[in-house]
Write a protein that holds these residues in place. Sequence first.
Motif, PDB file in Angstrom:
ATOM      1  N   TYR A   1      -7.106  -5.306   8.025  1.00 46.37           N
ATOM      2  CA  TYR A   1      -6.921  -3.514   8.263  1.00 46.37           C
ATOM      3  C   TYR A   1      -7.907  -3.217   9.110  1.00 46.37           C
TER       4      TYR A   1
ATOM      5  N   ARG B   1      -1.944   1.770   5.595  1.00 49.66           N
ATOM      6  CA  ARG B   1      -1.944   1.042   5.403  1.00 49.66           C
ATOM      7  C   ARG B   1      -0.693   0.376   5.745  1.00 49.66           C
ATOM      8  N   LEU B   2      -0.131   0.313   5.026  1.00 52.41           N
ATOM      9  CA  LEU B   2       1.384   0.276   4.911  1.00 52.41           C
ATOM     10  C   LEU B   2       2.590  -0.731   6.122  1.00 52.41           C
TER      11      LEU B   2
ATOM     12  N   PRO C   1       1.281  -1.053   0.103  1.00 50.33           N
ATOM     13  CA  PRO C   1      -0.150   0.144  -0.083  1.00 50.33           C
ATOM     14  C   PRO C   1       0.955   1.526   0.003  1.00 50.33           C
ATOM     15  N   THR C   2       0.200   2.230  -0.575  1.00 51.38           N
ATOM     16  CA  THR C   2       1.210   3.475  -1.010  1.00 51.38           C
ATOM     17  C   THR C   2       0.162   4.306   0.007  1.00 51.38           C
ATOM     18  N   GLU C   3      -0.866   4.539   1.237  1.00 54.63           N
ATOM     19  CA  GLU C   3      -1.185   4.947   1.892  1.00 54.63           C
ATOM     20  C   GLU C   3      -0.264   4.599   3.624  1.00 54.63           C
TER      21      GLU C   3
END
Length: 314
Positions: A193, A179-180, A174-176
Amino acid sequence: MNELEFVKELDAEAPPLTDAVRARARFRLYQAMRAPAVAPTVVRRRPLLRVAVATVAAATVITTVVVAENTGPPPRTRTVSAATVLRGAAAEERRLERPIAPRDDQFLYTKEIIEETPVGGGRTRTYVDESWNSVDGSKKSYVSELGHTQWVPPDKPGQRSWPPRRWSQLKQLPTEPDRLSIALRDVTGKPDYGRPMKADDWPQVHTFLSGLLRAPVLPKGLRPAAFEALATVPGVKVLPGRTDVDGRAGVGIQYVGPPGTPWADGEQVLIFDAKTYQYLGMRDQRKGKRAATTYEQWSYVAAHGVVDRVGQRP
């Protein structure tokens, strides 16, 4: 500290351990230290600490420093936190990053410069490590570390490494930032999540974030997300008055883990430009053979790109 430095001495001709190997070894050691004294096949879950990720993040970074800004006489100062530096680095990375889309049959080329000086004084050695890594892991890669070069065989079915060698695996991350962090907490399975982070999760998250940030080439948005995720890790602190290899003024960021963990004495220091927060490189220490000498180490990526074959440069 490098707990596995002595392993190198088992074969003096073997190349040094990679940072990814060290990171995995440290995490496994930490897990072993925390594990209850039961049979190794027993897996126990800890009670869930019911706090939201946002709540943890809000209380994580309280260390601040005063940074001088020489924008005109007299110099003015401002208070800078680790979160400010890391989020500024993320913004600068988004401004500067140039997305790439390599084909599976290509190679990721990287050129890393490493300078080492013995602690207490001595001759500085400079290594220029050039590596060509297969994008999809189906071809032999050619890698260099501290001048030691070797061919790495293609990945075996199901083989995984950290950071991931295959571009397809990196693209799945993920790039959030929030979330990463959860994806790295649950890196061995499907990320949950909906389950909030707990205190014992953060050392692992930092270990994998640190390894990810050492990857010279990442998909668009992933490195900024890693910087922002690092800003939420408890124990991340800012170190003023640091410089890069050329003497430019910088700010250091270091993770110090809880007492009793392998990170209690601090990890490597990430250096950022004191004004723009652009990432400049990393300072670290390395033990020499038989731990007789400790080296101060500075490293940075000088070039990277996508090429069609080993030996080709962008």
